[in-house]
Scaffold this motif. Structure first.
Motif, mmCIF file in Angstrom:
data_model
loop_
_atom_site.group_PDB
_atom_site.id
_atom_site.type_symbol
_atom_site.label_atom_id
_atom_site.label_comp_id
_atom_site.label_asym_id
_atom_site.label_seq_id
_atom_site.Cartn_x
_atom_site.Cartn_y
_atom_site.Cartn_z
ATOM 1 N N GLY A 1 0.807 -1.216 0.000
ATOM 2 C CA GLY A 1 0.000 0.000 0.000
ATOM 3 C C GLY A 1 0.842 1.268 0.000
ATOM 4 N N LEU A 2 2.119 1.164 0.387
ATOM 5 C CA LEU A 2 3.011 2.324 0.372
ATOM 6 C C LEU A 2 3.289 2.818 -1.040
ATOM 7 N N PHE A 3 3.003 1.990 -2.040
ATOM 8 C CA PHE A 3 3.257 2.365 -3.427
ATOM 9 C C PHE A 3 2.018 2.924 -4.127
ATOM 10 N N GLY A 4 0.908 3.017 -3.424
ATOM 11 C CA GLY A 4 -0.324 3.454 -4.068
ATOM 12 C C GLY A 4 -0.892 2.335 -4.921
ATOM 13 N N ASN A 5 -1.394 2.663 -6.083
ATOM 14 C CA ASN A 5 -1.973 1.675 -6.985
ATOM 15 C C ASN A 5 -0.852 0.914 -7.686
ATOM 16 N N LEU A 6 -0.718 -0.372 -7.401
ATOM 17 C CA LEU A 6 0.367 -1.158 -8.001
ATOM 18 C C LEU A 6 0.231 -1.252 -9.514
ATOM 19 N N ASN A 7 -0.983 -1.181 -10.005
ATOM 20 C CA ASN A 7 -1.205 -1.318 -11.449
ATOM 21 C C ASN A 7 -0.724 -0.099 -12.237
ATOM 22 N N THR A 8 -0.705 1.048 -11.584
ATOM 23 C CA THR A 8 -0.315 2.269 -12.291
ATOM 24 C C THR A 8 1.022 2.839 -11.822
ATOM 25 N N SER A 9 1.563 2.294 -10.744
ATOM 26 C CA SER A 9 2.822 2.810 -10.213
ATOM 27 C C SER A 9 3.968 2.542 -11.182
ATOM 28 N N THR A 10 4.849 3.532 -11.338
ATOM 29 C CA THR A 10 6.047 3.357 -12.171
ATOM 30 C C THR A 10 7.237 2.872 -11.356
ATOM 31 N N ASP A 11 7.071 2.775 -10.036
ATOM 32 C CA ASP A 11 8.149 2.364 -9.132
ATOM 33 C C ASP A 11 8.470 0.890 -9.350
ATOM 34 N N ILE A 12 9.715 0.588 -9.700
ATOM 35 C CA ILE A 12 10.117 -0.800 -9.932
ATOM 36 C C ILE A 12 9.851 -1.653 -8.708
ATOM 37 N N ARG A 13 10.023 -1.087 -7.536
ATOM 38 C CA ARG A 13 9.813 -1.839 -6.302
ATOM 39 C C ARG A 13 8.363 -2.275 -6.148
ATOM 40 N N ALA A 14 7.447 -1.507 -6.749
ATOM 41 C CA ALA A 14 6.025 -1.842 -6.684
ATOM 42 C C ALA A 14 5.684 -3.050 -7.534
ATOM 43 N N SER A 15 6.556 -3.399 -8.467
ATOM 44 C CA SER A 15 6.295 -4.546 -9.343
ATOM 45 C C SER A 15 6.734 -5.865 -8.732
ATOM 46 N N LEU A 16 7.350 -5.815 -7.552
ATOM 47 C CA LEU A 16 7.929 -7.012 -6.958
ATOM 48 C C LEU A 16 6.982 -7.693 -5.979
ATOM 49 N N PHE A 17 5.730 -7.761 -6.387
ATOM 50 C CA PHE A 17 4.712 -8.513 -5.648
ATOM 51 C C PHE A 17 3.940 -9.352 -6.652
ATOM 52 N N TRP A 18 3.581 -10.567 -6.237
ATOM 53 C CA TRP A 18 2.779 -11.445 -7.086
ATOM 54 C C TRP A 18 1.311 -11.195 -6.757
ATOM 55 N N THR A 19 0.574 -10.679 -7.726
ATOM 56 C CA THR A 19 -0.819 -10.306 -7.468
ATOM 57 C C THR A 19 -1.832 -11.248 -8.100
ATOM 58 N N ALA A 20 -1.448 -11.965 -9.143
ATOM 59 C CA ALA A 20 -2.405 -12.820 -9.859
ATOM 60 C C ALA A 20 -2.968 -13.892 -8.934
ATOM 61 N N GLY A 21 -4.291 -13.939 -8.840
ATOM 62 C CA GLY A 21 -4.945 -14.944 -8.013
ATOM 63 C C GLY A 21 -4.941 -14.626 -6.541
ATOM 64 N N PHE B 1 7.757 10.532 5.966
ATOM 65 C CA PHE B 1 8.169 10.092 4.632
ATOM 66 C C PHE B 1 9.298 9.071 4.730
ATOM 67 N N ILE B 2 10.266 9.312 5.604
ATOM 68 C CA ILE B 2 11.434 8.437 5.675
ATOM 69 C C ILE B 2 11.052 7.040 6.144
ATOM 70 N N ILE B 3 10.175 6.922 7.153
ATOM 71 C CA ILE B 3 9.804 5.581 7.599
ATOM 72 C C ILE B 3 9.060 4.840 6.505
ATOM 73 N N ASP B 4 8.269 5.557 5.704
ATOM 74 C CA ASP B 4 7.595 4.907 4.585
ATOM 75 C C ASP B 4 8.590 4.529 3.484
ATOM 76 N N GLU B 5 9.561 5.387 3.236
ATOM 77 C CA GLU B 5 10.550 5.072 2.212
ATOM 78 C C GLU B 5 11.426 3.903 2.648
ATOM 79 N N ARG B 6 11.730 3.825 3.919
ATOM 80 C CA ARG B 6 12.459 2.658 4.425
ATOM 81 C C ARG B 6 11.639 1.391 4.200
ATOM 82 N N GLY B 7 10.321 1.486 4.345
ATOM 83 C CA GLY B 7 9.464 0.347 4.063
ATOM 84 C C GLY B 7 9.484 -0.030 2.598
ATOM 85 N N ARG B 8 9.418 0.955 1.731
ATOM 86 C CA ARG B 8 9.459 0.668 0.286
ATOM 87 C C ARG B 8 10.801 0.058 -0.125
ATOM 88 N N GLU B 9 11.866 0.540 0.470
ATOM 89 C CA GLU B 9 13.207 0.148 0.029
ATOM 90 C C GLU B 9 13.755 -1.076 0.751
#
Length: 513
Positions: free
Chosen positions: A331-351, A443-451
């Motif tokens: 959820g820290l990346f917002g909408n995973l389908n529209t996010s351009t953040d490479i880190r947001a793509s590192l989740f398996w969502t299908a099914g 912001f930093i605690i959220d960025e630490r979560g993303r990274e």
């Protein structure tokens, strides 16, 4: 091991030691160390590999062997304990197996001193520490090439083990080469006493360690990263803010360490990550030579399931279907389908569902595919065990610690530089840059979560930000509630294992347990 030569030595450093055994066990040797080094000066590499391997491997004879009597070889390795206690107890990752105490961790509820997962990490600390204690007097009594460097490495390894005692349990027994042969139960040491010892040991090790060392072995930057982590959490550990020192040592890592951000975020967590210019200190894995159920095999295989995923894409032959992320992470990346953040793509969502209404249901929540056993820059084969090294310390963490210290008002910091470091991390992952006004603690605690999620830091980070206990920040299944609920403040520390208290009458239980 993969990058550290491992020799078939006749030295056995405390093999089979249990936390409940005497801490003054003497190494069994057929040759004295000086005789051994005279015959083969490179033998010190084999001795050191045993110490380094104590953080990733279970025992000397493969994945089914255990250094510690009574502890399960698959469940008890040090790195597995770090993931269990730092990640499952926090907001990002949950485990669905629930076996014999794992539910207590993943729901941050019902913690007690008989939970074997607390015992495993506690025992691992007191397996690694006595090995170092036994080796240091021998090293100091003989001369051999690079003696100071090796002594510095041993001191770093011991300090790293004690760091987890400070962070997780808050107190313990301070066993050193000076008191390990006392023959009587040692007194309990406070968090302050352990802090002071680790600080002194790391400052000494920093003077002895080289600027550069063989991959997988500690150098000055590794000691400085651990010092920075000790200092940035000092307000929690000893009640005194040490952000000035945390900034100083983060900055030394950044400016003197000769590391750079890896332009490819995914490579840092792939099977060939030993080529990454960003990793400062890894825990080494090898699919053939150092097999373990407790190194990144636990992370990779535990996050895969052949029912919904193609194992070959991640270099694995088995998927255990255990770990999934929660919306508190993705959820820290917002909408995973529209996010351009490479880190947001590192989740398996299908099914899988966005919500984790039942943490024991595999399809609830998104599995993280951040770690994989496949190579990034070349072809690779599927293997039963992971060969991906675990990046315990890496440069992006130093950047984020520097930025946090600046926001907290540390002397010598520069806001422009802090924003630049954060934006380097974000642009590497194709995320938008931030302005100086956006660089806040929230912001930093959220960025630490993303990274940094799934890298063994999250629980400690949340405690430092006052977000772990209480009810100001809730996440799925916190307090065994689907939407999260407040948990008591004494959960900022784990209970001292009952087995340790039974073995040493000088130990007292942490408040609340």
């Amino acid at each position: 091991m993969k990058k550290i030569k491992f020799y078939g030595l006749s030295i056995l450093l405390l093999a089979g030691l249990s936390c409940s055994d005497d801490l003054d066990t003497v190494p069994k040797v057929e040759l004295s160390l000086d005789q051994l080094l005279q015959q083969d000066p490179n033998a010190i590499d084999g001795i050191m590999s045993k110490l380094y391997g104590s953080f990733a491997l279970s025992g000397p004879n493969g994945p089914g062997s255990s250094d510690i009597s009574g502890d399960d070889a698959g469940e008890s390795p040090f790195l597995r304990g770090i993931i269990n206690l730092q990640e499952f107890t926090a907001d990002g990752i949950k485990n669905r197996w629930g076996d014999d105490g794992l539910d207590q961790l993943t729901t941050t509820s019902g913690w007690d001193a008989n939970n074997k997962f607390f015992r495993y990490l506690y025992n691992r600390v007191y397996y690694t520490v006595p090995q170092c204690n036994n080796l240091l007097p021998v090293l100091n009594s003989i001369d051999f090439p690079q003696k100071d460097q090796v002594v510095g490495e041993v001191k770093f390894i011991r300090a790293l083990a004690y760091y987890y005692m400070i962070d997780c349990f808050g107190k313990g027994v301070l066993v050193t080469e000076e008191n390990s042969s006392s023959g009587v139960p040692l007194p309990q040491s406070s968090r302050q006493e352990l802090f002071d010892f680790v600080e002194a040991e790391l400052l000494d090790a920093e003077t002895k360690l080289p600027d550069n060392n063989s991959y997988g072995r500690a150098n000055k930057s590794a000691a400085r990263m651990l010092l920075a982590k000790l200092y940035i959490n000092a307000q929690v550990y000893i009640g005194v803010a040490r952000y000035d020192e945390a900034l100083t040592y983060s900055n030394k890592v950044i400016t003197e360490g000769n590391y750079s951000l890896d332009p490819n975020f995914v490579r840092i967590f792939s099977g060939d990550n030993h080529t990454s210019p960003e990793i400062i200190y890894p825990l080494i894995a090898d699919a053939l030579v150092s097999q373990s159920y407790g190194n990144t095999t636990y992370i990779v295989n535990g996050s895969l399931n052949p029912e919904t995923m193609n194992l070959a894409d991640y270099g694995a032959t088995a998927g255990w279907g255990g770990h999934r992320a929660t919306k508190a992470w993705y959820g820290l990346f917002g909408n995973l389908n529209t996010s351009t953040d490479i880190r947001a793509s590192l989740f398996w969502t299908a099914g899988h569902s966005f919500e984790m209404n039942d943490y024991k249901e595999w399809t609830n929540g998104y599995p993280s595919i951040k770690f994989r056993n496949s190579n990034f820059g070349s072809s690779s084969s599927q293997t039963e065990f992971s060969g991906t090294d675990f990046p315990l310390f890496r440069l992006a963490d130093a950047y984020l610690m520097y930025a946090e210290c600046v926001v907290r008002g540390a002397a010598g910091g520069n806001l422009t530089q802090a924003v630049n470091y954060v934006n380097q991390i974000r642009t590497r992952s194709n995320a938008s840059e931030i302005t100086p006004g956006a660089l806040t603690l929230d912001f930093i605690i959220d960025e630490r979560g993303r990274e940094l999620n799934f890298e063994g830091h999250r629980r400690t980070d949340l405690i430092r930000y006052g977000k772990f206990t209480g009810g100001s920040y809730l996440w799925p299944w916190k307090g065994n509630n689907v939407n999260g609920t407040s948990i008591p403040s004494h959960y900022n520390l784990f209970p001292i294992p009952q087995s340790a208290i039974g073995a040493n009458p000088n130990l007292t239980q942490n408040p609340g347990y």
